[in-house]
Structure formats: structure tokens, C-alpha cells
Scaffold this motif. Structure first.
Motif, PDB file in Angstrom:
ATOM      1  N   GLN A 155      24.870  20.607 -19.586  1.00  0.00           N
ATOM      2  CA  GLN A 155      25.460  19.473 -18.882  1.00  0.00           C
ATOM      3  C   GLN A 155      26.984  19.545 -18.902  1.00  0.00           C
ATOM      4  OE1 GLN A 155      23.818  15.959 -20.710  1.00  0.00           O
ATOM      5  NE2 GLN A 155      21.907  16.065 -19.543  1.00  0.00           N
ATOM      6  N   ASP A 180      27.565  17.764 -15.246  1.00  0.00           N
ATOM      7  CA  ASP A 180      26.548  16.916 -14.611  1.00  0.00           C
ATOM      8  C   ASP A 180      25.703  16.284 -15.715  1.00  0.00           C
ATOM      9  OD1 ASP A 180      24.652  15.646 -13.116  1.00  0.00           O
ATOM     10  OD2 ASP A 180      23.953  17.430 -12.048  1.00  0.00           O
ATOM     11  N   ARG A 221      23.366  14.247 -15.572  1.00  0.00           N
ATOM     12  CA  ARG A 221      21.952  14.036 -15.203  1.00  0.00           C
ATOM     13  C   ARG A 221      21.154  15.329 -15.144  1.00  0.00           C
ATOM     14  NH1 ARG A 221      22.864  10.983  -9.651  1.00  0.00           N
ATOM     15  NH2 ARG A 221      24.224  12.815  -9.487  1.00  0.00           N
ATOM     16  N   SER A 230      18.937  18.264 -16.173  1.00  0.00           N
ATOM     17  CA  SER A 230      17.924  18.448 -17.216  1.00  0.00           C
ATOM     18  C   SER A 230      17.042  19.632 -16.850  1.00  0.00           C
ATOM     19  CB  SER A 230      17.068  17.182 -17.372  1.00  0.00           C
ATOM     20  OG  SER A 230      15.986  17.403 -18.256  1.00  0.00           O
TER      21      SER A 230
END
Length: 343
Positions: free
Chosen positions: A189, A194, A196, A198
Motif C-alpha cells: 500500500q 493506495d 485500499r 489489498s
């Protein structure tokens, strides 16, 4: 060895194989031809003191229990379980091939069928993890074979660590590491900026994570076998190759690899069988939404309140057939080489 002595030696193994392998397989095959009994429903009249009477449909528990006691295997279904949508999906495949918008549409619709979705991941796992794990194990064995004896012990221990750890525990460890709050997930991340992002959100990233885990856990077995094989390579042959001016790569290619070829066949057989039964990483990663396997389908049928023994039995039989088909080329090659040596 006299036949009587040989039979006495193998008798315990034969008994164990019959009790724990042959009879359970026969039981699974028989169970796959049956399905669970449906609930027996009865219509009863429910009358209230001042509200009149109404009719209700209820399950007759006593009659259902009696039926299950009289026919414990269930209701005979023949090959119906094998051909239904949850398995080979013969009718669905016929409809897909009869009406489609091209090859991409055919593959997408077939992949959406439960059995073929599980089969797709199972085959990818086998044919990606097995060669990569064997190659990695071979490279580690070559490296360990050349390092000083002083550090060889600790290096071997850490190389075997993934194999020592219980598969489910190992998958949970890697799952926590790639979690958004884990060391790998948080690092990714930060790199891509980013919050978000995953690895579990994307089917492709989930598959890559599972494949990485498979290589990580399978490589130690290849390393152990190949490292043991390296100790048997004739030193005279290696010295002769060095005198003839062979480089390190040429010695590996023309001396070591041919010598280890029978071991490579053995490793491939074992790992193909193990990888075709992939299960623990899917559960450990909670990856059921993006990746399933044939073994996971069996587990899913047997878990929960409604245990579908017939469906699990059919999937088990199809898994056994898949393993046999997968190993057949290697077994035939081994058989030909054996006959050639005998002649």
C-alpha cells in the motif's frame, strides 16, 4: 527371497492398505451413487379456540427418521450426482456449446460452473507450483552443497522450515502478512500509495498469493531429495569433466542433472499428487470467493448442517480419476525406462 517370507514381510502393509485405502475408496464410490432423502411432509390442521382452523405443512420427523434408518445410504441416484450442475454439468455444457458468443464466452460460462472453477485452479496450482518448487529446491540444493560446513547446518534448517510448519499454520502466517495491516500488505500500500489496495481483493492477486505459498511450502521437499541425490554423484565423473574443461553449468547439465533424473521423476509424482489435493491454503487465506479446489468442494459438502455425502463422494471419485490421469504420463515414462533397462 522365498515367497512365504516375502508375503510375511508385506502382509502388514497389505492389511493396512486394504483397511485404510481400499475399503474407504469402495465406500466412497458406493456413496456417490446415492443422494440424501428428502424430508417427508405432512399436512396438518391447526385449530385455535376462537380463530378457526388452518392447514399447515410440517416435516414428519418420525417418518423421516424411520426412512433414514431403513435406507441409511439414501436414495439411489445412479450417475445423476456426477452429471448435475455441481459436478460435470452435462446439460449446462450442452447449452453453453449450443448457444454462445464465441470462445471467450464459452470459457467464462464454463468457469462459472462450480466443478470446473475448482478444477481450473487445481490444475493451475499443480502445473505452476510443481515445476517452480522443483527448480527452486534444486537450486537451493546446489547452493547448500557448495557452502562451507560451518554454516551448512543452519542453512539447511532454515531451508526446511516451511516444510516443518503445519500447512494450515503456514498459510495463516502468510495470510496475516499479506493482510492490509500486515507487513507485506502495508508495504504494498505504501509503495503504490493506495490505502485500499489489498491482495485479497483481486482474484488474480489471490491466485498469485496462493501459488507463491505453494512454491514456498513445496520447495523444501525437493531440496531434501535433490540434496541427498547430490551426495551420490560420482566424484570421478565430476573431476573428469573439470579436467576436460567443462564449466560449472556444463557439469550441472551433463553430469548432475542426468544423475538426478530418476529422483526428479519421484519428486514430480509426489508433488503432483499433493498439489492436486490443495486445500489448506484456500482455507487459511479465506480465498473461497476467488479460488476453490476439488478438495475444498469435498470439505464444503461435508461441513454445515446439511452434509451432502453423495456429492462429496462424487467429487472424491472425480478427484481420484483426475490424479490417475495426471500421473499417467509420468508412470508410463517410468515403465518404459524400466523395461528398456531390463532388456
Amino acid at each position: 527371497m522365498p515367497h512365504k517370507t516375502f508375503f510375511a514381510f508385506i502382509l502388514p502393509s497389505l492389511i493396512a492398505m486394504v483397511l485404510f485405502i481400499a475399503l474407504p475408496i469402495v465406500s466412497v464410490v458406493v456413496q456417490s451413487f446415492y443422494v440424501e432423502h428428502g424430508r417427508i411432509l405432512v399436512e396438518v390442521e391447526n385449530c385455535q379456540p376462537f380463530g378457526g382452523c388452518t392447514k399447515e405443512v410440517r416435516v414428519d420427523a418420525e417418518a423421516t427418521a424411520t426412512l433414514e434408518k431403513e435406507q441409511p445410504l439414501g436414495q439411489f441416484n445412479g450417475l445423476g450426482t456426477y452429471l448435475n450442475r455441481g459436478h460435470l454439468a452435462v446439460n449446462e455444457l450442452g447449452a453453453i456449446f449450443a448457444d454462445n458468443r464465441g470462445l471467450a464466452d464459452v470459457l467464462t460460462r464454463i468457469y462459472n460452473l462450480p466443478f470446473y472453477k475448482a478444477l481450473a485452479f487445481t490444475l493451475v496450482f499443480c502445473f505452476v507450483v510443481t515445476p517452480l518448487a522443483m527448480a527452486l529446491g534444486f537450486l537451493i540444493a546446489l547452493a547448500v552443497n557448495t557452502i562451507p560446513k560451518l554454516i551448512k547446518g543452519p542453512v539447511i534448517f532454515f531451508s526446511l522450515l516451511p516444510m516443518i510448519i503445519t500447512p494450515l499454520v503456514g498459510s495463516l502466517i502468510l495470510y496475516w502478512m499479506i493482510h492490509p495491516q500486515g507487513i507485506i500488505g502495508a508495504t504494498i500500500q505504501d509503495i503504490f500509495n493506495d490505502p485500499r489496495l489489498s491482495l485479497r481483493a483481486s482474484p488474480l492477486l489471490t491466485w498469485l498469493s496462493l501459488l507463491f505459498y505453494g512454491v514456498w511450502t513445496n520447495a523444501p521437499f525437493s531440496f531434501v531429495v535433490f540434496y541427498a541425490g547430490l551426495q551420490t554423484v560420482p566424484s570421478d565423473t565430476l573431476e573428469s569433466a573439470m579436467i576436460d574443461g567443462a564449466s560449472r553449468w556444463e557439469r550441472i547439465r551433463y553430469v548432475i542433472m542426468p544423475h538426478l533424473a530418476p529422483l526428479a521423476t519421484f519428486v514430480a509424482l509426489v508433488q503432483l499428487m499433493d498439489n492436486f489435493r490443495v486445500f489448506e491454503p484456500i482455507v487459511g487465506f479465506s480465498a473461497e470467493a476467488n479460488a476453490t479446489s476439488l478438495s475444498w468442494m469435498i470439505f464444503n459438502d461435508l461441513s454445515g448442517d446439511a452434509q451432502l455425502f453423495g456429492s462429496a463422494g462424487a467429487t472424491s471419485v472425480l478427484t481420484i480419476i483426475g490424479v490417475v490421469i495426471l500421473l499417467m504420463p509420468v508412470l508410463l515414462r517410468t515403465w518404459r525406462e524400466f523395461n528398456h533397462k531390463v532388456v
